[in-house]
Design an enzyme around this catalytic site. Structure first.
Site, PDB file in Angstrom:
ATOM      1  N   HIS A  15       0.842  -1.198   0.000  1.00  0.00           N
ATOM      2  CA  HIS A  15       0.000   0.000   0.000  1.00  0.00           C
ATOM      3  C   HIS A  15       0.874   1.243   0.000  1.00  0.00           C
ATOM      4  O   HIS A  15       2.099   1.166   0.181  1.00  0.00           O
ATOM      5  CB  HIS A  15      -0.972  -0.005   1.185  1.00  0.00           C
ATOM      6  CG  HIS A  15      -0.322   0.060   2.529  1.00  0.00           C
ATOM      7  ND1 HIS A  15       0.472  -0.937   3.027  1.00  0.00           N
ATOM      8  CD2 HIS A  15      -0.367   1.005   3.507  1.00  0.00           C
ATOM      9  CE1 HIS A  15       0.887  -0.628   4.238  1.00  0.00           C
ATOM     10  NE2 HIS A  15       0.401   0.555   4.552  1.00  0.00           N
ATOM     11  N   ASP A  51       5.938   4.214   5.035  1.00  0.00           N
ATOM     12  CA  ASP A  51       6.820   3.220   5.648  1.00  0.00           C
ATOM     13  C   ASP A  51       6.830   1.904   4.894  1.00  0.00           C
ATOM     14  O   ASP A  51       7.524   0.961   5.290  1.00  0.00           O
ATOM     15  CB  ASP A  51       6.456   2.996   7.127  1.00  0.00           C
ATOM     16  CG  ASP A  51       5.006   2.585   7.342  1.00  0.00           C
ATOM     17  OD1 ASP A  51       4.147   3.005   6.555  1.00  0.00           O
ATOM     18  OD2 ASP A  51       4.732   1.859   8.320  1.00  0.00           O
ATOM     19  N   HIS A  52       6.092   1.855   3.783  1.00  0.00           N
ATOM     20  CA  HIS A  52       6.075   0.634   2.971  1.00  0.00           C
ATOM     21  C   HIS A  52       6.594   0.842   1.550  1.00  0.00           C
ATOM     22  O   HIS A  52       6.790  -0.142   0.832  1.00  0.00           O
ATOM     23  CB  HIS A  52       4.665   0.049   2.929  1.00  0.00           C
ATOM     24  CG  HIS A  52       4.223  -0.484   4.256  1.00  0.00           C
ATOM     25  ND1 HIS A  52       4.240  -1.816   4.576  1.00  0.00           N
ATOM     26  CD2 HIS A  52       3.784   0.149   5.367  1.00  0.00           C
ATOM     27  CE1 HIS A  52       3.820  -1.981   5.824  1.00  0.00           C
ATOM     28  NE2 HIS A  52       3.533  -0.794   6.325  1.00  0.00           N
ATOM     29  N   HIS A  57      -7.447  -1.580   5.512  1.00  0.00           N
ATOM     30  CA  HIS A  57      -6.588  -0.564   6.118  1.00  0.00           C
ATOM     31  C   HIS A  57      -7.142   0.811   5.733  1.00  0.00           C
ATOM     32  O   HIS A  57      -8.187   0.920   5.080  1.00  0.00           O
ATOM     33  CB  HIS A  57      -5.152  -0.764   5.641  1.00  0.00           C
ATOM     34  CG  HIS A  57      -4.138  -0.023   6.442  1.00  0.00           C
ATOM     35  ND1 HIS A  57      -4.160   0.058   7.815  1.00  0.00           N
ATOM     36  CD2 HIS A  57      -3.047   0.705   6.055  1.00  0.00           C
ATOM     37  CE1 HIS A  57      -3.138   0.774   8.233  1.00  0.00           C
ATOM     38  NE2 HIS A  57      -2.452   1.188   7.188  1.00  0.00           N
ATOM     39  N   ASP A  90      -0.466  -3.895   5.941  1.00  0.00           N
ATOM     40  CA  ASP A  90      -1.109  -3.604   7.203  1.00  0.00           C
ATOM     41  C   ASP A  90      -2.614  -3.888   7.094  1.00  0.00           C
ATOM     42  O   ASP A  90      -3.187  -3.736   6.034  1.00  0.00           O
ATOM     43  CB  ASP A  90      -0.952  -2.130   7.557  1.00  0.00           C
ATOM     44  CG  ASP A  90       0.509  -1.699   7.721  1.00  0.00           C
ATOM     45  OD1 ASP A  90       1.410  -2.531   7.507  1.00  0.00           O
ATOM     46  OD2 ASP A  90       0.771  -0.534   8.007  1.00  0.00           O
ATOM     47  N   HIS A 136       5.903  -5.692  12.253  1.00  0.00           N
ATOM     48  CA  HIS A 136       5.287  -4.370  12.143  1.00  0.00           C
ATOM     49  C   HIS A 136       4.936  -3.824  13.528  1.00  0.00           C
ATOM     50  O   HIS A 136       3.863  -3.283  13.770  1.00  0.00           O
ATOM     51  CB  HIS A 136       4.046  -4.405  11.248  1.00  0.00           C
ATOM     52  CG  HIS A 136       3.644  -3.056  10.724  1.00  0.00           C
ATOM     53  ND1 HIS A 136       2.697  -2.256  11.339  1.00  0.00           N
ATOM     54  CD2 HIS A 136       4.070  -2.358   9.648  1.00  0.00           C
ATOM     55  CE1 HIS A 136       2.544  -1.136  10.662  1.00  0.00           C
ATOM     56  NE2 HIS A 136       3.382  -1.174   9.626  1.00  0.00           N
TER      57      HIS A 136
END
Length: 302
Positions: free
Chosen positions: A60, A64-65, A140, A210, A268
């Protein structure tokens, strides 16, 4: 099947922790899953060859991804990469990356392909003769997918004693490993089961980060060998998990138990916690076989 955790902490990078990124090696292929800041530094640190990465899967568009992606793409160019690079991720990722490359006057000397996703149903997004990858729709704050990696049917193992007993020539070995029977010169048919052993079981890996606790993924990940599931919070902060659309360690373990997976890897983690062992302790109250992800840790699954 080998999993290398490059980063497994939530939100912002720190000097001692990295955001989400991991490398999965399966059937002699290497896949990069998510690409948080610092990914290419971690790849170097753990001596993972850049040239082996041809497919990148982004879950996504939270920073942070994927904030490490444009840097990695640029470094590939500086290293004179020639292999095609395929990036799979939510719709919009192509525009974001190409805008950064254009604004910085950068380019790639290799073919860069984007496979943008917007379906809310599980779908196969990559397939070759060894592995297939399908999405796992997650819940999410933005459009998010996990990914299921699964080996295809492996060849049967040759029983050398048997083929020598029947004096079968080596030119027929591939046919035998592919499941074929053999007809001898005298017309006798030798069944494949007499010439081979069963192949190794197909390995599978599911990445889910997430997401809010979401039982709709259970049919997709049912009986996988290894499930990586986010566990951002401990149960004492379950209210924050619901508010931010994340999962607790106990909830991740509950998914693992209901999906009948063999092993659970959790990660995570929110950086509010000083001891990640607490996540394992809570998860094991529900599901016994729990592994803790941590930056730089490598798991090999037989």
């Amino acid at each position: 099947m080998k999993l290398t955790i490059l980063g497994c902490y939530a939100a912002t990078p720190r000097t001692i922790t990295n955001p989400t990124s991991q490398v999965l090696e399966i059937k002699n292929q290497m896949f990069l899953i998510d690409c948080g800041e610092g990914t290419q530094v971690q790849l170097r640190k753990h001596k993972i060859k850049f040239a082996r990465i041809n497919h990148i899967f982004i879950s996504h568009l939270h920073g942070d991804h994927f904030y490490g992606l444009v840097g990695l793409i640029s470094t590939f160019m500086l290293l004179n990469r020639v292999n095609d690079l395929h990036v799979y991720g939510p719709k919009g990722i192509k525009e974001i990356i190409l805008l950064q490359l254009k604004a910085s006057g950068s380019f790639t000397g290799y073919n860069l392909y984007f496979h943008e996703l917007d379906s809310k149903e599980s779908e196969v997004v990559f397939e070759d003769d060894k592995v297939f990858v399908k999405t796992i729709p997650l819940k999410h704050r933005v459009y998010t997918n996990g990914y299921l990696f699964k080996e295809k049917n492996t060849q049967r193992k040759l029983n050398i004693e048997a083929v020598e007993k029947y004096e079968i020539e080596t030119c027929y070995y591939q046919k035998i490993k592919s499941g074929g029977n053999i007809t001898l010169d005298n017309g006798e048919i030798i069944q494949n089961e007499l010439l081979t052993f069963d192949p190794e079981a197909e390995k599978s890996y599911a990445f889910c980060s997430d997401t809010l606790y979401n039982e709709t993924i259970i049919p997709i990940i049912n009986s996988v060998d290894v499930l990586y599931h986010e566990s951002t919070f401990l149960e004492s902060e379950a209210h924050l998990a619901e508010k931010t659309m994340h999962t607790t360690a106990i909830q991740a373990a509950t998914i693992a138990k209901k999906a009948n997976v063999k092993q659970l890897v959790i990660g995570h983690y929110s950086t509010r916690y000083g001891n990640i062992e607490l996540f394992k302790e809570e998860a094991q109250t529900i599901f016994e076989d729990v592994l803790l992800a941590d930056d730089g840790k490598t798991f090999e699954f037989q």
